[in-house]
Design a protein around this motif. Structure first.
Motif, PDB file in Angstrom:
ATOM      1  N   SER A  23      -0.955  18.361   0.031  1.00 33.48           N
ATOM      2  CA  SER A  23      -0.758  19.602  -0.400  1.00 33.48           C
ATOM      3  C   SER A  23      -1.105  20.206  -1.707  1.00 33.48           C
ATOM      4  CB  SER A  23      -0.851  20.232   0.505  1.00 33.48           C
ATOM      5  OG  SER A  23      -0.432  20.239   1.883  1.00 33.48           O
ATOM      6  N   MET A  24      -0.075  19.584  -1.969  1.00 31.91           N
ATOM      7  CA  MET A  24      -0.103  19.917  -3.472  1.00 31.91           C
ATOM      8  C   MET A  24      -0.609  19.059  -4.592  1.00 31.91           C
ATOM      9  SD  MET A  24       4.287  19.740  -3.747  1.00 31.91           S
ATOM     10  CE  MET A  24       4.602  19.658  -5.640  1.00 31.91           C
ATOM     11  N   ARG A  25      -1.424  18.001  -4.519  1.00 31.68           N
ATOM     12  CA  ARG A  25      -2.338  17.077  -5.087  1.00 31.68           C
ATOM     13  C   ARG A  25      -3.475  17.889  -4.862  1.00 31.68           C
ATOM     14  NH1 ARG A  25       1.059  16.459  -8.032  1.00 31.68           N
ATOM     15  NH2 ARG A  25      -0.157  16.662  -8.779  1.00 31.68           N
ATOM     16  N   PHE A  26      -3.982  18.558  -3.529  1.00 25.50           N
ATOM     17  CA  PHE A  26      -5.371  18.726  -3.382  1.00 25.50           C
ATOM     18  C   PHE A  26      -5.396  20.327  -3.996  1.00 25.50           C
ATOM     19  CE2 PHE A  26      -5.282  16.743   1.166  1.00 25.50           C
ATOM     20  CZ  PHE A  26      -6.352  15.493   0.646  1.00 25.50           C
ATOM     21  N   LEU A  27      -4.393  20.894  -4.280  1.00 29.28           N
ATOM     22  CA  LEU A  27      -4.252  22.222  -4.792  1.00 29.28           C
ATOM     23  C   LEU A  27      -4.435  21.725  -6.321  1.00 29.28           C
ATOM     24  CD1 LEU A  27      -3.428  25.129  -4.844  1.00 29.28           C
ATOM     25  CD2 LEU A  27      -1.229  24.520  -5.164  1.00 29.28           C
ATOM     26  N   LEU A  36      -7.994  11.261  -8.773  1.00 27.97           N
ATOM     27  CA  LEU A  36      -7.380  10.867  -8.151  1.00 27.97           C
ATOM     28  C   LEU A  36      -5.899  11.276  -7.837  1.00 27.97           C
ATOM     29  CD1 LEU A  36      -5.162   8.218  -8.935  1.00 27.97           C
ATOM     30  CD2 LEU A  36      -4.243   9.284 -10.907  1.00 27.97           C
ATOM     31  N   ASP A  37      -5.925  12.286  -7.734  1.00 23.86           N
ATOM     32  CA  ASP A  37      -5.605  13.921  -7.186  1.00 23.86           C
ATOM     33  C   ASP A  37      -6.024  14.245  -5.814  1.00 23.86           C
ATOM     34  OD1 ASP A  37      -2.925  14.414  -7.995  1.00 23.86           O
ATOM     35  OD2 ASP A  37      -4.136  15.756  -9.170  1.00 23.86           O
ATOM     36  N   VAL A  38      -6.977  13.686  -5.521  1.00 23.83           N
ATOM     37  CA  VAL A  38      -7.963  13.842  -4.423  1.00 23.83           C
ATOM     38  C   VAL A  38      -7.605  13.081  -3.334  1.00 23.83           C
ATOM     39  CG1 VAL A  38     -10.057  13.678  -2.899  1.00 23.83           C
ATOM     40  CG2 VAL A  38      -9.242  15.722  -4.855  1.00 23.83           C
ATOM     41  N   ILE A  39      -7.233  11.340  -3.609  1.00 21.53           N
ATOM     42  CA  ILE A  39      -7.060  10.013  -3.391  1.00 21.53           C
ATOM     43  C   ILE A  39      -5.679   9.914  -2.904  1.00 21.53           C
ATOM     44  CG2 ILE A  39      -7.147   7.851  -3.506  1.00 21.53           C
ATOM     45  CD1 ILE A  39      -9.854   7.821  -5.882  1.00 21.53           C
ATOM     46  N   ILE A  40      -4.762  10.451  -3.833  1.00 22.02           N
ATOM     47  CA  ILE A  40      -3.839  10.177  -3.010  1.00 22.02           C
ATOM     48  C   ILE A  40      -3.146  11.201  -2.551  1.00 22.02           C
ATOM     49  CG2 ILE A  40      -1.438  11.474  -4.503  1.00 22.02           C
ATOM     50  CD1 ILE A  40      -2.368  10.584  -6.994  1.00 22.02           C
ATOM     51  N   GLY A  41      -3.892  12.835  -2.348  1.00 21.89           N
ATOM     52  CA  GLY A  41      -3.282  13.635  -1.286  1.00 21.89           C
ATOM     53  C   GLY A  41      -3.628  12.800  -0.282  1.00 21.89           C
ATOM     54  N   VAL A  42      -5.106  12.326  -0.208  1.00 21.16           N
ATOM     55  CA  VAL A  42      -5.794  11.678   1.551  1.00 21.16           C
ATOM     56  C   VAL A  42      -4.923  10.165   1.658  1.00 21.16           C
ATOM     57  CG1 VAL A  42      -7.752  10.162   2.432  1.00 21.16           C
ATOM     58  CG2 VAL A  42      -7.570  12.567   1.577  1.00 21.16           C
ATOM     59  N   VAL A  43      -4.291   9.860   0.849  1.00 24.54           N
ATOM     60  CA  VAL A  43      -3.007   8.836   1.710  1.00 24.54           C
ATOM     61  C   VAL A  43      -2.017   9.162   2.005  1.00 24.54           C
ATOM     62  CG1 VAL A  43      -1.679   6.738   0.634  1.00 24.54           C
ATOM     63  CG2 VAL A  43      -4.374   7.345  -0.031  1.00 24.54           C
ATOM     64  N   MET A  44      -1.819  10.222   1.564  1.00 28.13           N
ATOM     65  CA  MET A  44      -0.451  10.649   1.058  1.00 28.13           C
ATOM     66  C   MET A  44      -0.221  11.567   3.101  1.00 28.13           C
ATOM     67  SD  MET A  44       2.452  10.628  -0.809  1.00 28.13           S
ATOM     68  CE  MET A  44       1.531   9.045  -0.814  1.00 28.13           C
ATOM     69  N   ALA A  64       0.395  -1.300   0.381  1.00 25.54           N
ATOM     70  CA  ALA A  64       0.013   0.510  -0.333  1.00 25.54           C
ATOM     71  C   ALA A  64       0.701   1.335   0.123  1.00 25.54           C
ATOM     72  CB  ALA A  64      -1.067  -0.162   1.111  1.00 25.54           C
ATOM     73  N   THR A  65       2.231   1.620   1.053  1.00 24.11           N
ATOM     74  CA  THR A  65       2.767   2.322   0.691  1.00 24.11           C
ATOM     75  C   THR A  65       3.616   2.894  -0.196  1.00 24.11           C
ATOM     76  OG1 THR A  65       3.351   1.717   3.129  1.00 24.11           O
ATOM     77  CG2 THR A  65       5.071   3.565   1.585  1.00 24.11           C
ATOM     78  N   GLY A  66       4.107   1.907  -0.908  1.00 20.89           N
ATOM     79  CA  GLY A  66       4.981   1.755  -2.251  1.00 20.89           C
ATOM     80  C   GLY A  66       3.603   1.911  -3.031  1.00 20.89           C
ATOM     81  N   PHE A  67       2.298   1.160  -3.578  1.00 20.53           N
ATOM     82  CA  PHE A  67       1.639   1.930  -4.349  1.00 20.53           C
ATOM     83  C   PHE A  67       1.203   3.165  -4.335  1.00 20.53           C
ATOM     84  CE2 PHE A  67      -2.023   1.177  -6.923  1.00 20.53           C
ATOM     85  CZ  PHE A  67      -1.993   0.700  -8.082  1.00 20.53           C
ATOM     86  N   SER A  68       0.992   4.399  -3.236  1.00 26.64           N
ATOM     87  CA  SER A  68       0.464   4.891  -3.010  1.00 26.64           C
ATOM     88  C   SER A  68       1.707   5.802  -3.843  1.00 26.64           C
ATOM     89  CB  SER A  68      -0.015   5.780  -1.884  1.00 26.64           C
ATOM     90  OG  SER A  68      -0.642   4.161  -0.992  1.00 26.64           O
ATOM     91  N   LEU A  69       2.761   5.668  -2.981  1.00 19.65           N
ATOM     92  CA  LEU A  69       3.936   6.967  -3.495  1.00 19.65           C
ATOM     93  C   LEU A  69       3.820   6.941  -4.854  1.00 19.65           C
ATOM     94  CD1 LEU A  69       6.374   5.931  -0.548  1.00 19.65           C
ATOM     95  CD2 LEU A  69       4.896   7.771  -1.160  1.00 19.65           C
ATOM     96  N   ILE A  70       3.881   5.312  -5.385  1.00 19.62           N
ATOM     97  CA  ILE A  70       4.597   5.460  -6.924  1.00 19.62           C
ATOM     98  C   ILE A  70       3.020   5.752  -8.324  1.00 19.62           C
ATOM     99  CG2 ILE A  70       3.625   3.225  -7.593  1.00 19.62           C
ATOM    100  CD1 ILE A  70       6.353   3.161  -9.129  1.00 19.62           C
ATOM    101  N   LEU A  71       2.116   6.311  -7.277  1.00 20.75           N
ATOM    102  CA  LEU A  71       0.718   6.212  -8.352  1.00 20.75           C
ATOM    103  C   LEU A  71       0.266   7.933  -8.827  1.00 20.75           C
ATOM    104  CD1 LEU A  71      -2.393   5.328  -8.974  1.00 20.75           C
ATOM    105  CD2 LEU A  71      -3.455   6.231  -6.257  1.00 20.75           C
ATOM    106  N   ALA A  72       1.010   8.630  -8.208  1.00 20.74           N
ATOM    107  CA  ALA A  72       1.188  10.384  -8.875  1.00 20.74           C
ATOM    108  C   ALA A  72       1.350   9.829 -10.271  1.00 20.74           C
ATOM    109  CB  ALA A  72       2.134  11.123  -8.247  1.00 20.74           C
TER     110      ALA A  72
END
Length: 207
Positions: free
Chosen positions: A84-88, A182-190, A9-17
């Motif tokens: 924060s950057m992904r939310f922005l 996608l960016d909102v999901i990434i932001g939440v995970v980060m 989950a950690t690796g996938f979240s980091l690479i997903l962006a």
């Protein structure tokens, strides 16, 4: 098993962006050119860096006991900013991807992939720093190795899924609304991972 799932989950979240490297793999997938060697190269590069982070980080901890705490807090800070950057980005919109043009040779394709991978400063923070720091929260080497294996597996799953699934994803991911989600999901995970790191330091779990 829990450590492996956390690592995945950690690796996938980091690479997903979707960055330059991932967009390049997506482009080649759409063109159906050099998909297998390109996906394998990107996954093996991640595997090498992740392994170095998990296995090598432990040796540094012996010499520098406070290093996990410093790295955990640094990683948490980075994840907060990155989230924060992904939310922005989700709020601003304006997503565009250039996926046109002729495919290059295999050598040229791998050379570009190498530049996207090894010249990206964030990859070192993600693998050697962040993943290495999180792995030290596991007391046993078996758990750390399982965590690292999960993170490595996520890279293989991601790159091959992106490369071969590109034609299925393209109609969806060309819509601005999809990139916003996608960016909102990434932001939440980060932010979730950052909170976990900070909580671990506060509880003394990372030491």
């Amino acid at each position: 098993m829990g450590a492996a799932l956390t690592g995945f989950a950690t690796g996938f979240s980091l690479i997903l962006a979707i960055g330059a490297q991932n967009a390049f793999v997506l482009r080649q997938g759409l063109l159906r050119k050099h998909v297998f060697p390109l996906s394998l190269f990107c996954a093996l590069s991640d595997a090498l860096l992740i392994s170095a982070g998990v296995l090598g980080f432990g040796a540094l901890v012996t010499a520098l006991p406070m290093l996990p705490v410093v790295m955990a807090l640094s990683g948490a800070g980075f994840l907060i900013v990155y989230g924060s950057m992904r939310f922005l980005a989700a709020w601003r919109g304006g997503y565009e991807m250039e996926l046109t043009g002729n495919s290059r040779s295999l050598t040229a394709t791998l050379a570009i992939a190498a530049a996207f991978t090894w010249l990206n400063p964030h990859v070192y923070l993600d693998t050697l720093g962040l993943i290495g720091a999180i792995s030290t929260s596991y007391a046993s080497w078996d758990a750390r190795i399982s965590f690292g294996f999960g993170a490595v597996l996520s890279s293989f799953v991601f790159f091959f899924s992106l490369g071969y699934g590109a034609r299925l994803l393209a109609p969806i991911m060309t819509r601005p609304a999809s990139w916003r989600v996608l960016d909102v999901i990434i932001g939440v995970v980060m932010w979730g991972i950052a909170a976990g790191l900070i909580q671990g330091v506060s509880a003394g779990a990372i030491q």
